[in-house]
Design a protein around this motif. Sequence first.
Motif: not given
Length: 123
Positions: A60-74
């Motif tokens: 959780e604590k790492v996930f929150e700091k990751l670069e935003p996800v792009v549409d293709e990844e979603v």
Amino acid sequence: SSSSKVLVHFVNQSGVKSSVYVSEGDSLLDVVIKKNLDISGFGACEGTLACSTCHLIFEEKVFEKLEPVVDEEVDMLDLAYGLTRTSRLGCQVTVQRWMDGMTVRVPHEIKDLRGNLDAVNSK
Ligand code: FES
């Protein structure tokens, strides 16, 4: 030198943990390949956002700091098995210094959306 490396722990499908020192700027897919980690079927599309076999679950604590996800990844993540709230695709996440000591977990099931791994395996 190893002092400039970032420590990352991987837990594979079988629950086996591998701890590796990796270079900043590598994607987690690069890491799995370079370190020859035993994660079956991982990274089938070689980071072109066409599979979802590089699905990793973050703390959780790492996930929150990751670069935003792009549409293709979603779009790819939506199709991944075992999706969690802290899931990302490993080929889209780049190792950074602050990640030192993080643990990423491979979901129990992966699915190659291309439906056929032979092309990759026979290379
Ligand atoms: Fe296929 Fe990441 S390696 S989407």
